[in-house]
Design an enzyme around this catalytic site. Structure first.
Site, mmCIF file in Angstrom:
data_model
loop_
_atom_site.group_PDB
_atom_site.id
_atom_site.type_symbol
_atom_site.label_atom_id
_atom_site.label_comp_id
_atom_site.label_asym_id
_atom_site.label_seq_id
_atom_site.Cartn_x
_atom_site.Cartn_y
_atom_site.Cartn_z
ATOM 1 N N CYS A 167 22.321 111.134 19.353
ATOM 2 C CA CYS A 167 23.742 111.041 18.974
ATOM 3 C C CYS A 167 24.662 111.455 20.119
ATOM 4 O O CYS A 167 25.689 110.824 20.360
ATOM 5 C CB CYS A 167 24.035 111.920 17.755
ATOM 6 N N HIS B 88 26.731 114.866 13.850
ATOM 7 C CA HIS B 88 27.171 113.542 14.272
ATOM 8 C C HIS B 88 28.157 113.689 15.428
ATOM 9 O O HIS B 88 28.992 114.601 15.433
ATOM 10 C CB HIS B 88 27.841 112.788 13.125
#
Length: 245
Positions: free
Chosen positions: A104, A178
């Site tokens: 990510c 995230h």
């Protein structure tokens, strides 16, 4: 959609990057981004004195938050959005689908430096220029394969993962964070880019003098996320901007 809490051990996984601007800067410099660009911690989006330490223009923000908070913000909206199928130089932004586990942070950094004003700082002949040259003409799935198969990308990421203030976790640990990039595209729009969803999201038009840290960009992007997070304020923000050196 795959269970975000379940690790797929059949695919390639990277050691998660520490959420640290020095780590991000090390990564993109290894890939071939000019030393004139770097990442900077943003300690407040409401205090002018703290914002004054960030060099401008800001080309991109990387917003880091718990995966649960991101899913809550995006799931309903994502149902109505068709899967992205763009390719080629005419795209307003370059979007990468994430197929590497725990990448990510890498994908967020790539989205930040490969779009808008930051892209001109990619050095000719660099690994990143070669990756972009191969990837841009391709649709999302083969484009993701370019990243998956890149030895240069894997080596740079491995080096960056050893940086930071804490010991890196095992590559198959689920990091639960995230990394969402907000960039000002060449079309003057604010784009939300995250490799685990259906594609890039156009968040609206910015003014000519607005950068990714302008109040209008914050209202269209980061502030919207913070509002939807409720009492869970575990987030951080990193800016990509010109170097202070």
């Amino acid at each position: 959609m795959a269970d975000p809490g379940k690790v797929d051990t059949s695919k390639k996984h990277f050691v998660p990057l520490e959420n640290n601007p020095e780590v991000f800067t090390h990564l993109v410099h290894l890939l071939g981004v000019s030393s004139k660009l770097g990442f900077y911690d943003i300690y407040s989006i409401d205090e002018p004195d703290l914002l004054a330490f960030i060099p401008r223009p800001v080309h991109a923000l990387i917003f880091i938050c718990p995966a649960k908070a991101y899913r809550k913000t995006r799931e309903e909206e994502d149902e109505a959005i068709p899967a992205y199928d763009g390719s080629g130089e005419a795209e307003p932004v370059v979007w990468f689908r994430q197929t590497i586990g725990n990448a990510c942070g890498l994908i967020g950094c790539l989205h930040a430096v490969c779009n808008g004003g930051a892209r001109k700082y990619i050095k000719p002949g660099s690994d990143l220029e070669a990756i972009l040259k191969e990837a841009i003409p391709l649709k999302p799935t083969p484009r993701a394969e370019v990243l998956y198969d890149s030895q240069a990308l894997e080596a740079a990421h491995a080096s960056a993962a050893q940086k930071g203030d804490t010991a890196p976790p095992p590559s198959f640990d689920h990091c639960g964070q995230h990394f969402i990039a907000f960039v000002k595209g060449d079309d003057g729009h604010l784009w939300e880019l995250e490799g685990g969803w259906k594609g890039p999201i156009d968040r609206g038009v910015l003014g000519e003098d607005d950068d990714a840290l302008s109040e209008k960009a914050l209202q269209l992007g980061v502030r919207r996320f913070i509002k939807n997070m409720g009492e869970d304020l575990r987030f951080s923000i990193v800016a990509l901007a010109s170097s202070l050196d």
